[in-house]
Design an enzyme around this catalytic site. Structure first.
Site, PDB file in Angstrom:
ATOM      1  CG  HIS A 524      -0.225  -0.046   2.532  1.00  9.73           C
ATOM      2  ND1 HIS A 524       0.311   1.077   3.148  1.00  9.73           N
ATOM      3  CD2 HIS A 524       0.034  -1.092   3.371  1.00  9.73           C
ATOM      4  CE1 HIS A 524       0.858   0.743   4.290  1.00  9.73           C
ATOM      5  NE2 HIS A 524       0.706  -0.571   4.459  1.00  9.73           N
ATOM      6  CB  CYS A 543       1.468  -3.991   5.301  1.00 11.68           C
ATOM      7  SG  CYS A 543      -0.089  -4.785   5.745  1.00 11.68           S
TER       8      CYS A 543
END
Length: 668
Positions: A524, A543
């Protein structure tokens, strides 16, 4: 008529005389044995030709002179010429019985068609009924390969044989049955070219960071028995199948290294491996094909060969391989003879070479066994950079965990390098920097497929962060999450759900790249761009934060939706408050890898810090006693903190106050 009467009287006299003689013979037989002698014993073995009496023979005719000599009994004083014509045995006596008379009468009658009775047919077809001696059928003569095939079937049927599990043993039995039990590795008792090809691949296992001792190469003598040939066959089967499994999915199962590693790669089936090798024009190349074939793996393998193959003085090293004993065949033997100055030719490790190795071992302070083992190789080659070689071997092992078909177009994240690359046809299409997980919250190793991109995403906080960090913070200050712009609610099961709506301050930034997985991680955007300026970028909860997310989206969409002409500018124009999902018609593979050693675009070996301590764990599993079971998976349980649970937390009721971004940055 007077002459006819004379002939009849003479014949009658002869009949009576013969009958009297027969009666005397019978009485003699009875007196000698106590039972009547068989009539057949008195009849000559060869019967005289039957005499046929016709009407012409009885008709009046010119009377021939009586042949008294024929009617008279043989004289003891017969001339020598007559005696020579008589057999040396006693002359057979002619016995006229009623049956004989019947035969004579039947011969005088016209011949009628014969009709055989069922008993006669049975006697003709049954040798036992006629007294004939039956002939036993000849035993089937088996070729050597057929004898070996029978031994293979027998060995594979033994449940006590522990070299194969039940599934593999059944697969091998089916494989050989389909070949009419013909052996795969020998022809008429001799090792064939197919076997020599796979044996060469097994002995070269060290080139891929594997240990050749894990794949022993059996030996077969020239005059081997069917049992020995069958044993050779199954031993080579075992080594070949073990090698193919390790090449395809790894020598060490990933589940033994860490709980945050998941690669869904299955080992090849035994029948598939042997079937491929049986039909391949090049069996060695077919066995090698179970190893990764992409460019990154081959380049790293070449660097391992460079480190192990050249000494500091530029002379060539003797390659590593299985320990050599007298009688074994190995491609290194000629080179070993040359290095030790031993006499001989060929590739057989003979006694003369073993004696030379023994003398060398004694000189180097090693135990003089005469076996050319890894210690002798080390002593012969001299110092080497073992640490670098071990690191490369660990990285080759981790590549074997990853699906070998990376995909025509795919994404690779190398965690220790903190880099993301998009590939097309094994060439780098685009790359960018990433931020990965901290050592305490590492980015997992896995392969999944990217299915869609979300513009303006909502951040649903993972349960591990909710329960390990956010709820403890709420215990200290019930308003902290609201001030950070997070929404807190309780699910029906009592668990806590925390989310953050889309916007410039969202922890995911403006774009999220989705490849659903059990660890709930993704790639992201991020508001904290300054972190990309650091060389070591391990800051996240697992992440991956992408430095240029809009360009990354453009590259991916050019692959997934080439006709839609998505550009970075167009994607930035979509930024706002509402979520927008861009779905890929064909998902793109994403591989999260851990390569502390790799070859860069310039062909240079690059070594990176082992940020999660993975190298030492893999090296230990490859070299320690654990290797005996290292290829067996172990059960992994999901962390309890990742599962939703009820929480006795009072949800905040106060109005949100000013955001505390420094605290928010800590949680991100």
């Amino acid at each position: 008529m007077r002459f006819d009467r004379l002939l009849a009287g003479t014949a009658l006299a002869l009949v009576l005389a013969v009958g009297a003689a027969n009666a005397q013979s019978t009485e003699a037989a009875v007196s000698d044995t106590g039972a009547p002698a068989a009539v057949e014993a008195l009849v000559p073995a060869t019967e005289p030709a039957p005499v046929t009496v016709t009407a012409d023979d009885l008709a009046p005719a010119a009377a021939p002179k009586p042949d008294t000599a024929a009617a008279a009994p043989p004289s003891p004083a017969a001339p020598a010429t007559e005696t020579a014509a008589v057999p040396p045995t006693t002359p057979a006596q002619t016995v006229v019985t009623p049956a004989d008379t019947a035969k004579i009468d039947a011969a005088a009658k016209p011949e009628s068609p014969k009709t055989e009775s069922p008993k006669a047919e049975t006697a003709a077809s049954d040798p036992a009924a006629t007294g004939a001696i039956p002939v036993a059928p000849l035993n089937k003569v088996l070729t050597l390969d057929q004898q070996v095939g029978e031994k293979l079937a027998e060995m594979l049927g033994r449940k006590t044989d522990r070299r194969f599990d039940a599934k593999t043993r059944a697969a091998l039995d089916t494989f050989y049955a389909a070949r009419d039990r013909a052996p795969l590795w020998t022809d008429n008792g001799a090792v064939n070219a197919r076997a020599r090809a796979v044996m060469a691949q097994l002995t070269a296992a060290a080139a891929d960071g594997l240990d050749p001792d894990d794949y022993p190469v059996p030996q077969l003598k020239a005059d081997a028995s069917p049992d020995e040939i069958a044993e050779f066959e199954l031993k080579l089967d075992q080594s070949v199948l073990t090698y193919a499994r390790h090449a395809a999915v790894g020598r060490v199962h990933w589940s033994r290294i860490a709980k945050d590693i998941v690669y869904e790669v299955k080992p090849p089936e035994a029948a598939e491996v042997l079937g491929r090798l049986a039909t391949a024009p090049d069996a060695r190349a077919a066995l090698d094909s179970y190893l990764p074939q992409h460019r990154a793996y081959k380049a790293l393998k070449a660097k391992l060969a460079e480190i192990r193959g050249v000494k500091g003085d530029g002379s060539k090293r003797v390659a590593y391989g299985p320990s050599l004993k007298v009688g074994m065949e190995d491609e290194r033997v000629p080179e070993l003879r040359e290095r030790l100055g031993a006499a001989g030719t060929g590739t057989t490790y003979d006694k003369a070479l073993a004696d030379a190795v023994k003398a060398f071992q004694k000189k180097k302070g090693l135990k003089p066994t005469g076996t050319f083992d890894s210690a002798a190789v080390d002593a012969l080659n001299g110092p080497r950079n073992d640490r670098t070689a071990d690191i490369i071997a660990a990285n080759l092992e981790r590549w074997r965990w990853v699906p070998h078909d990376l995909g025509k177009s795919h994404v690779v994240v190398n965690i220790p390098e903190f880099m993301l690359r998009v590939y097309r046809d094994d060439d780098v299409l685009w790359s960018t920097r990433v931020v990965v997980g901290k050592p305490s919250t590492p980015t997992p190793l896995l392969t999944e497929t990217m299915k869609f991109i979300t513009v303006n995403p909502t951040w649903n906080v993972p349960p591990s962060i909710v329960y390990n960090e956010y709820l403890p913070a709420m215990q200290q200050d019930p308003t902290v999450l609201a001030r950070m712009g997070l929404n807190v609610s309780r699910n029906r099961d009592g668990s806590i759900h925390i989310s953050q709506p889309p916007g410039a301050g969202n922890a995911l930034g403006r774009i999220r790249f989705n490849f659903p997985n059990k660890f709930l991680v993704y790639q992201h955007d991020t508001p904290d761009k300054h972190m990309f300026g650091h060389d070591r970028r391990a800051y996240s909860h697992g992440c991956m934060r992408v430095k240029d997310p809009d360009k990354y989206a453009e590259v991916l969409l050019s692959i997934a939706l080439p006709k839609d002409s998505y550009s970075a500018d167009r994607i930035r124009g979509m930024y706002g408050r509402g979520e927008v999902n861009l779905t890929f018609p064909t998902p793109i593979p994403v591989h999260l890898t851990y390569q502390t050693a790799f070859v860069d675009d310039a062909g240079k070996l690059v070594l990176r810090d082992d940020v999660y301590g993975r190298d030492s764990r893999v090296i230990a599993a490859l070299k320690s006693d654990e290797r005996k079971v290292a290829d067996t998976p172990v059960e992994q349980r999901r962390e309890a903190s990742a599962a939703p649970r009820r929480a006795n937390v009072r949800l905040p009721q106060e109005e949100p106050r000013a955001s505390i971004f420094p605290l928010f940055n800590i949680f991100r």
